[in-house]
Motif scaffolding. Structure first.
Motif, PDB file in Angstrom:
ATOM      1  N   UNK A 170       0.831  -1.209   0.000  1.00  0.00           N
ATOM      2  CA  UNK A 170       0.000   0.000   0.000  1.00  0.00           C
ATOM      3  C   UNK A 170       0.869   1.264   0.000  1.00  0.00           C
ATOM      4  N   UNK A 171       1.890   1.280   0.829  1.00  0.00           N
ATOM      5  CA  UNK A 171       2.784   2.447   0.887  1.00  0.00           C
ATOM      6  C   UNK A 171       3.529   2.611  -0.436  1.00  0.00           C
ATOM      7  N   UNK A 172       4.010   1.498  -0.977  1.00  0.00           N
ATOM      8  CA  UNK A 172       4.742   1.542  -2.247  1.00  0.00           C
ATOM      9  C   UNK A 172       3.840   1.991  -3.387  1.00  0.00           C
ATOM     10  N   UNK A 173       2.600   1.518  -3.416  1.00  0.00           N
ATOM     11  CA  UNK A 173       1.662   1.920  -4.471  1.00  0.00           C
ATOM     12  C   UNK A 173       1.421   3.421  -4.424  1.00  0.00           C
ATOM     13  N   UNK A 174       1.321   3.943  -3.222  1.00  0.00           N
ATOM     14  CA  UNK A 174       1.116   5.376  -3.066  1.00  0.00           C
ATOM     15  C   UNK A 174       2.331   6.149  -3.590  1.00  0.00           C
ATOM     16  N   UNK A 175       3.529   5.612  -3.333  1.00  0.00           N
ATOM     17  CA  UNK A 175       4.761   6.290  -3.754  1.00  0.00           C
ATOM     18  C   UNK A 175       4.967   6.204  -5.263  1.00  0.00           C
ATOM     19  N   UNK A 176       4.740   5.024  -5.873  1.00  0.00           N
ATOM     20  CA  UNK A 176       5.084   4.863  -7.294  1.00  0.00           C
ATOM     21  C   UNK A 176       3.983   5.304  -8.261  1.00  0.00           C
ATOM     22  N   UNK A 177       2.791   5.574  -7.770  1.00  0.00           N
ATOM     23  CA  UNK A 177       1.719   5.945  -8.700  1.00  0.00           C
ATOM     24  C   UNK A 177       2.078   7.195  -9.483  1.00  0.00           C
ATOM     25  N   UNK A 178       1.762   7.154 -10.755  1.00  0.00           N
ATOM     26  CA  UNK A 178       1.970   8.311 -11.635  1.00  0.00           C
ATOM     27  C   UNK A 178       0.860   8.296 -12.667  1.00  0.00           C
ATOM     28  N   UNK A 179       0.192   9.406 -12.725  1.00  0.00           N
ATOM     29  CA  UNK A 179      -0.881   9.549 -13.707  1.00  0.00           C
ATOM     30  C   UNK A 179      -0.386  10.468 -14.818  1.00  0.00           C
TER      31      UNK A 179
END
Length: 183
Positions: A170-179
């Motif tokens: 969850x923490x990693x998904x928040x960090x790596x997300x890019x739109x």
């Protein structure tokens, strides 16, 4: 057509990076157990174990970032990254459970015997009334007996590592997300 290609690649990344995270956790813990002076060493070894799991789960972040940059053109949504991270955590957990079962197959009941003996020894020094002491000893022995049942032990083993992996995911998904940037 791009969507159908993406799923097998996501599975591949999940298997590779989840497998690496599981292997790191297993390798370090087995080496630690081989050199441990007393079985079931208690709280300090538990904290070290969770720290090792947490550090191994860094592979979830690495895998997500690699997937985003190599397969997604630098873009990934939070939910896609979270699915990938959850897959990696699950793969690491399954690898951990399988290897723990293999380890127990070689060592028999030595782990749980040592763990329950250490827990009972710890109780002896607490000065509890005899009835309360006996009740706690019975609870520890019952837990040791239940641990002998694979259907009890395997989910408990999975619950050791899976929450750590899901939190890191969850923490990693928040960090790596890019739109895509809006111009």
């Amino acid at each position: 057509m791009r969507e159908t290609k993406r799923r097998p690649r996501m599975l591949r990344y999940g298997l590779i990076y989840g497998g690496i995270a599981g292997a790191i956790t297993i390798l370090v813990m087995v080496i630690g157990m081989m050199f441990a002076t007393e079985p079931g060493a208690g709280t300090s070894s538990m904290l070290v174990g969770y720290l090792i799991m947490l550090l191994a789960m860094v592979m979830i972040f690495v895998g997500m970032r690699q997937y985003r940059d190599r397969e997604q053109g630098g873009l990934i949504s939070f939910w896609t990254a979270l699915k990938l991270g959850a897959l990696m955590a699950l793969v690491a957990g399954v690898a951990y459970v399988i290897c723990w079962e293999i380890y127990l197959g070689f060592t028999g009941s030595a782990f749980i015997d040592g763990y329950t003996a250490a827990a009972i020894d710890k109780l002896d020094g607490q000065g509890l009334p005899e009835a309360e002491l006996q009740k706690k000893i019975d609870e520890i022995n019952k837990m040791g007996e239940m641990y002998g049942n694979r259907l009890f032990r395997m989910p408990m083993t999975m619950l050791e590592i899976l929450p750590v992996g899901l939190i890191v995911a969850a923490i990693s998904a928040w960090i790596v997300q890019r739109k895509p940037s809006v111009v």
